[in-house]
Write an enzyme that holds these catalytic residues in place. Structure first.
Site, PDB file in Angstrom:
ATOM      1  N   GLN A 182      -4.905  -4.734 102.299  1.00  0.00           N
ATOM      2  CA  GLN A 182      -6.068  -4.480 102.805  1.00  0.00           C
ATOM      3  C   GLN A 182      -6.913  -5.879 102.756  1.00  0.00           C
ATOM      4  OE1 GLN A 182      -7.780  -2.375 104.228  1.00  0.00           O
ATOM      5  NE2 GLN A 182      -7.655  -0.268 103.260  1.00  0.00           N
TER       6      GLN A 182
ATOM      7  N   GLU B 118      -0.029   6.336 101.539  1.00  0.00           N
ATOM      8  CA  GLU B 118      -1.162   6.566 102.182  1.00  0.00           C
ATOM      9  C   GLU B 118      -0.749   7.917 102.799  1.00  0.00           C
ATOM     10  OE1 GLU B 118      -5.176   4.203 103.419  1.00  0.00           O
ATOM     11  OE2 GLU B 118      -3.256   3.808 104.309  1.00  0.00           O
TER      12      GLU B 118
ATOM     13  N   GLY C 174      -5.525  -1.193 112.446  1.00  0.00           N
ATOM     14  CA  GLY C 174      -4.249  -0.866 113.098  1.00  0.00           C
ATOM     15  C   GLY C 174      -2.908  -1.555 112.485  1.00  0.00           C
ATOM     16  N   LYS C 175      -3.242  -2.185 111.077  1.00  0.00           N
ATOM     17  CA  LYS C 175      -2.217  -2.584 110.380  1.00  0.00           C
ATOM     18  C   LYS C 175      -0.984  -1.861 110.353  1.00  0.00           C
ATOM     19  CE  LYS C 175      -4.187  -2.269 105.927  1.00  0.00           C
ATOM     20  NZ  LYS C 175      -5.225  -1.417 106.331  1.00  0.00           N
ATOM     21  N   THR C 176      -1.334  -0.620 109.775  1.00  0.00           N
ATOM     22  CA  THR C 176      -0.308   0.528 109.556  1.00  0.00           C
ATOM     23  C   THR C 176       0.716   0.743 110.930  1.00  0.00           C
ATOM     24  OG1 THR C 176      -1.449   1.443 107.750  1.00  0.00           O
ATOM     25  CG2 THR C 176       0.400   2.718 108.868  1.00  0.00           C
TER      26      THR C 176
ATOM     27  N   GLY D 221      -5.246 -13.900  95.392  1.00  0.00           N
ATOM     28  CA  GLY D 221      -4.868 -15.002  96.124  1.00  0.00           C
ATOM     29  C   GLY D 221      -3.422 -15.522  96.249  1.00  0.00           C
TER      30      GLY D 221
ATOM     31  N   ARG E 295       4.060  10.316 113.961  1.00  0.00           N
ATOM     32  CA  ARG E 295       3.326   9.192 114.587  1.00  0.00           C
ATOM     33  C   ARG E 295       4.494   8.585 115.279  1.00  0.00           C
ATOM     34  NH1 ARG E 295      -0.871   5.723 112.510  1.00  0.00           N
ATOM     35  NH2 ARG E 295      -2.650   7.250 111.696  1.00  0.00           N
TER      36      ARG E 295
END
Length: 456
Positions: A352, A233, A207-209, A374, A242
């Site tokens: 991601q 994407e 659900g990050k998008t 990192g 959406r």
């Protein structure tokens, strides 16, 4: 090369000022680099000055000659330095000399950039790529001439503005940052602040998008700001669809299939009106580079007054070269952080995660789980990790934990939100979150929240 692109007299003036008044060297060297000199002899002599100073040796004609006897042309360093010192009227004019040297260096770089752009155009590359390269080349030169900028500030100079800001926040006349639209998340991150890079990380399907787009929609539709979303994407049509589902509370599947109910049409009309009036801009071009993103974002800010920038997602940004992927993603991350500071807006970067968290007993992700580099965690001002355990009853019912694993201006923590999948949005969690004991024992708490729906 045209005479106007360099000034031997100004370059000699800089060198002479140092020889006549060596105590000026620290200030001069903060303004002028070796690469700013056009004359090779002058550049070489200036480098000798830098070497002497670094070694703690006083700078004068004799010490320079002792450090390096000959210049690239073979001329004696002693003779050249003595000649320079004798022909400089006064070290008092060094700032004027430095400005001339810097200006001419910038002009030469612009000309060189033009040559590169010309060569690129002749290689028959796509027009958009040539334009992006031209904009990047000129943008990189924007801060070269910084003689008018103060290099450091006394705390007392900064203090009045800081006190005014604190007073404004105390009296609630100044927001600490943009709201995310989710009350508990706002309490944790204390608003999305200008110049900050906010990383939203999650596994595929977490659900990050949804969260990133929802924040952008809140800023543009509720707070009357302007937002630009880069999606590598989804298509721009999918993003807007959406948005209609989220704002109107309409089942996304119904919008995709066209199988709308009678009561969906008023909701659709209302949501469409909101989006029509919102300053929300989207870009769905594939293969975007940081240079291209920066160019478009700067253009959008000039025209629309940008409030927030969303990038979905960092690992899909194309690298400028094909070297080590971790290093390239690290460079991309740092460039996006610099972009946030440059535009003075919050930049939301989706990322991601690797699947390391799935092997832990509690399955909760950490900032160190961000995939590929990192450096992303290091550059981020705020890291929000979207965690939804689909193996649990609560996760299947849409209960999601937002873990604030890093925040520079507040304490780390987490909050629960309810994901309404069919409306592609999050809402504030209405039940009580699990206790630490329940999390450790893996006990279900799905029955303890209100309004749950397994199909949402």
């Amino acid at each position: 090369m045209s005479r106007e692109l360099f000034s031997d007299e100004a370059e000699f003036g800089i060198l002479g000022a140092v020889l006549l008044k060596p105590e000026l060297f620290d200030e001069i060297s903060s303004k002028v680099d070796v690469s700013d000199f056009h004359d090779l002899e002058s550049a070489a002599l200036y480098q000798v000055m830098i070497d002497c100073h670094a070694a703690g040796v006083p700078i004068d004609v004799v010490t320079l000659s002792d450090c390096r006897q000959r210049l690239p042309s073979g001329k004696s360093t002693l003779a050249h330095a003595g000649e320079v010192a004798m022909n400089v009227p006064s070290p008092a004019n060094w700032k004027a000399y430095a400005r001339i040297v810097r200006e001419r260096a910038v002009l030469r770089q612009i000309v060189n950039a033009a040559y590169v752009i010309n060569d690129t155009a002749n290689e028959e590359r796509p027009l958009s790529e040539v334009i992006a390269m031209a904009q990047q080349a000129t943008a990189d030169l924007r801060d070269l001439d910084d003689d008018g900028q103060q290099d450091y500030y006394k705390a007392s100079e900064i203090l009045p503005a800081v006190i005014d800001t604190i007073d404004s926040k105390f009296n609630k006349t100044m927001p600490t940052g943009l709201s995310t639209g989710l009350e508990k998340l706002d309490e944790l991150v204390r608003g999305l602040r200008p110049g900050n890079m906010i990383v939203v990380g999650g596994l595929t399907g977490s659900g990050k998008t949804i969260l990133g787009l929802q924040i952008a929609q809140h800023v543009t539709c509720k707070l009357a700001g302007a937002g630009l979303a880069f999606s590598m994407e989804m298509t721009k049509e999918e993003l807007v669809t959406r948005g209609l589902a989220s704002l109107g509370g309409i089942n996304l599947s119904a919008l995709d299939s066209g199988d709308l109910q009678d009561d969906d049409w008023p909701k659709l009309t209302s949501a469409a009106n909101v989006l029509m009036g919102a300053k929300l801009y989207v870009n769905d071009q594939a293969g975007m580079t940081v240079a291209r993103i920066r160019s478009i974002a700067r253009q959008c800010q000039r025209r629309e007054g940008l409030s927030v920038l969303l990038i979905d997602y960092i690992q899909l940004i194309s690298a400028e070269s094909s070297s080590n992927r971790s290093l390239e993603v690290g460079k991309i991350s740092t460039a996006l952080k610099n972009l946030a500071k440059e535009l003075k807006i919050p930049v939301i970067v989706l990322a991601q995660l690797n699947r390391g968290s799935t092997n832990r007993p509690d399955k909760r992700p950490r900032p160190s789980d961000i995939r590929d580099s990192g450096q992303i965690e290091q550059d981020a001002d705020v890291v929000i990790l979207v965690h939804r355990d689909m193996d649990s009853e609560e996760g299947q019912n849409g209960v999601t934990e937002l873990i604030v694993g890093k925040v520079r201006h507040a304490r780390v923590g987490s909050c629960m939100v309810q994901q309404q999948g069919k409306y592609v949005r999050f809402v504030d969690f209405e039940g009580r979150p699990p206790s630490n004991e329940e999390v450790e024992m893996g006990r279900s708490f799905a029955s303890k929240f209100k309004g749950s729906n397994k199909h949402e």
